[in-house]
Design a protein around this motif. Structure first.
Motif, PDB file in Angstrom:
ATOM      1  N   THR A  41       1.895   1.002   1.212  1.00 25.23           N
ATOM      2  CA  THR A  41       3.241   1.094   0.621  1.00 25.23           C
ATOM      3  C   THR A  41       3.554  -0.170  -0.169  1.00 25.23           C
ATOM      4  O   THR A  41       4.111  -0.105  -1.280  1.00 25.23           O
ATOM      5  N   LEU A  42       3.197  -1.326   0.390  1.00 20.83           N
ATOM      6  CA  LEU A  42       3.406  -2.586  -0.318  1.00 20.83           C
ATOM      7  C   LEU A  42       2.616  -2.616  -1.622  1.00 20.83           C
ATOM      8  O   LEU A  42       3.146  -3.001  -2.670  1.00 20.83           O
ATOM      9  N   MET A  43       1.362  -2.187  -1.583  1.00 18.01           N
ATOM     10  CA  MET A  43       0.538  -2.232  -2.788  1.00 18.01           C
ATOM     11  C   MET A  43       1.074  -1.283  -3.864  1.00 18.01           C
ATOM     12  O   MET A  43       1.052  -1.609  -5.049  1.00 18.01           O
ATOM     13  N   ARG A  44       1.558  -0.114  -3.448  1.00 21.05           N
ATOM     14  CA  ARG A  44       2.157   0.796  -4.436  1.00 21.05           C
ATOM     15  C   ARG A  44       3.423   0.192  -5.037  1.00 21.05           C
ATOM     16  O   ARG A  44       3.689   0.339  -6.239  1.00 21.05           O
ATOM     17  N   PHE A  45       4.210  -0.481  -4.203  1.00 20.91           N
ATOM     18  CA  PHE A  45       5.421  -1.146  -4.672  1.00 20.91           C
ATOM     19  C   PHE A  45       5.067  -2.232  -5.683  1.00 20.91           C
ATOM     20  O   PHE A  45       5.688  -2.334  -6.758  1.00 20.91           O
ATOM     21  N   LEU A  46       4.056  -3.037  -5.367  1.00 26.03           N
ATOM     22  CA  LEU A  46       3.632  -4.103  -6.268  1.00 26.03           C
ATOM     23  C   LEU A  46       3.076  -3.533  -7.572  1.00 26.03           C
ATOM     24  O   LEU A  46       3.312  -4.080  -8.654  1.00 26.03           O
ATOM     25  N   HIS A  47       2.346  -2.429  -7.471  1.00 22.38           N
ATOM     26  CA  HIS A  47       1.804  -1.788  -8.670  1.00 22.38           C
ATOM     27  C   HIS A  47       2.945  -1.327  -9.577  1.00 22.38           C
ATOM     28  O   HIS A  47       2.887  -1.484 -10.804  1.00 22.38           O
ATOM     29  N   LEU A  90       5.988  -2.617  -9.724  1.00 22.71           N
ATOM     30  CA  LEU A  90       6.606  -3.801 -10.325  1.00 22.71           C
ATOM     31  C   LEU A  90       5.771  -4.315 -11.485  1.00 22.71           C
ATOM     32  O   LEU A  90       6.302  -4.734 -12.521  1.00 22.71           O
ATOM     33  N   SER A  91       4.446  -4.288 -11.305  1.00 21.33           N
ATOM     34  CA  SER A  91       3.545  -4.747 -12.359  1.00 21.33           C
ATOM     35  C   SER A  91       3.635  -3.836 -13.593  1.00 21.33           C
ATOM     36  O   SER A  91       3.683  -4.320 -14.729  1.00 21.33           O
ATOM     37  N   ALA A  92       3.674  -2.547 -13.352  1.00 21.61           N
ATOM     38  CA  ALA A  92       3.753  -1.596 -14.470  1.00 21.61           C
ATOM     39  C   ALA A  92       5.048  -1.764 -15.249  1.00 21.61           C
ATOM     40  O   ALA A  92       5.085  -1.537 -16.472  1.00 21.61           O
ATOM     41  N   GLY A 145       6.522  -4.603 -15.606  1.00 22.39           N
ATOM     42  CA  GLY A 145       6.578  -5.957 -16.123  1.00 22.39           C
ATOM     43  C   GLY A 145       7.423  -6.894 -15.291  1.00 22.39           C
ATOM     44  O   GLY A 145       7.827  -7.962 -15.781  1.00 22.39           O
ATOM     45  N   ARG A 146       7.694  -6.530 -14.034  1.00 27.60           N
ATOM     46  CA  ARG A 146       8.562  -7.356 -13.179  1.00 27.60           C
ATOM     47  C   ARG A 146       7.785  -8.187 -12.179  1.00 27.60           C
ATOM     48  O   ARG A 146       8.371  -8.896 -11.354  1.00 27.60           O
ATOM     49  N   LEU A 147       6.441  -8.135 -12.225  1.00 25.09           N
ATOM     50  CA  LEU A 147       5.617  -8.895 -11.294  1.00 25.09           C
ATOM     51  C   LEU A 147       4.931  -9.995 -12.067  1.00 25.09           C
ATOM     52  O   LEU A 147       4.191  -9.748 -13.016  1.00 25.09           O
ATOM     53  N   ASN A 148       5.207 -11.254 -11.641  1.00 26.95           N
ATOM     54  CA  ASN A 148       4.609 -12.393 -12.346  1.00 26.95           C
ATOM     55  C   ASN A 148       3.125 -12.496 -12.023  1.00 26.95           C
ATOM     56  O   ASN A 148       2.713 -12.232 -10.922  1.00 26.95           O
TER      57      ASN A 148
END
Length: 206
Positions: free
Chosen positions: A191-197, A199-201, A203-206
């Motif tokens: 779930t965390l990895m999907r959330f991070l993915h 955010l990355s898609a 453009g909100r993940l540095n």
């Protein structure tokens, strides 16, 4: 919650070296208050023998550490827990469990360095402990999901009630888990990895 009754991998754990197919690795921190199950989660899901820094609790901690809900706990993490899990043939997660007692919170900033994301492990009997935890993650800009560890004697609340109590934005995932069970702990990490993915898609993940 300790490792007693937790899932354990059948047979020997895998070798410590990474498989040749590994293309990416990420640091994930498991955070939460005292006795919420961080060591248990790392131990249940790690594919290598987890490194723990547990020490026997003594009278010196009486009146210093808040052990409400964990009165039978006999050992506590004093530095960190460490484990590793492959979530695919290409991606490996390094897991770092933080100590829960307030007197060891000075170690958190070092553990947060380089972390891609975090799991905030929650005990519904002590929601107030989580405010400081999430506040520190937000200050450091570390994205996180919230996992409610289902202790047998802990009250259970609807997700939206918890979201309101914790003052969390709708985008942050909240899910129940049993930190003793490998499949449940792995679901939290996925779930965390999907959330991070996501955010990355966006453009909100540095």
């Amino acid at each position: 919650m300790d490792l007693k009754g937790s899932d354990t991998l059948p047979g020997p754990r895998v070798e410590d070296h990474l498989p040749h197919s590994t293309q990416a690795a990420a640091k994930i921190v498991i955070v939460g208050g005292f006795g919420v199950g961080k060591t248990t989660m790392v131990g249940s899901v790690s594919e290598i023998k987890p490194l723990t820094t547990e020490e026997t609790m003594t009278q010196a901690g009486v009146g210093v550490d808040d052990n409400f809900g964990s009165e039978t706990k006999t050992a506590t993490t004093v530095a960190m827990d460490f484990g590793r899990i492959r979530i695919s043939e290409q991606v490996v997660l390094y897991l770092f469990g933080t100590p829960g007692q307030e007197r060891f919170w000075f170690l958190w900033d070092r553990l947060f360095d380089g972390a891609l994301g975090a799991v905030v492990l929650l005990d519904t009997r002590r929601l107030e402990v989580s405010y400081e935890v999430m506040g520190r993650l937000e200050e450091r800009g570390v994205p996180f999901v919230v996992a409610v560890n289902t202790f047998p004697d802990a009250p259970r609340y609807p997700v939206e009630d918890l979201r309101q109590a914790l003052d969390l934005i709708p985008e942050i995932p909240i899910l129940e888990c049993d930190a003793r069970r490998r499949a449940s702990s792995r679901d939290v990490l996925m779930t965390l990895m999907r959330f991070l993915h996501g955010l990355s898609a966006d453009g909100r993940l540095n």
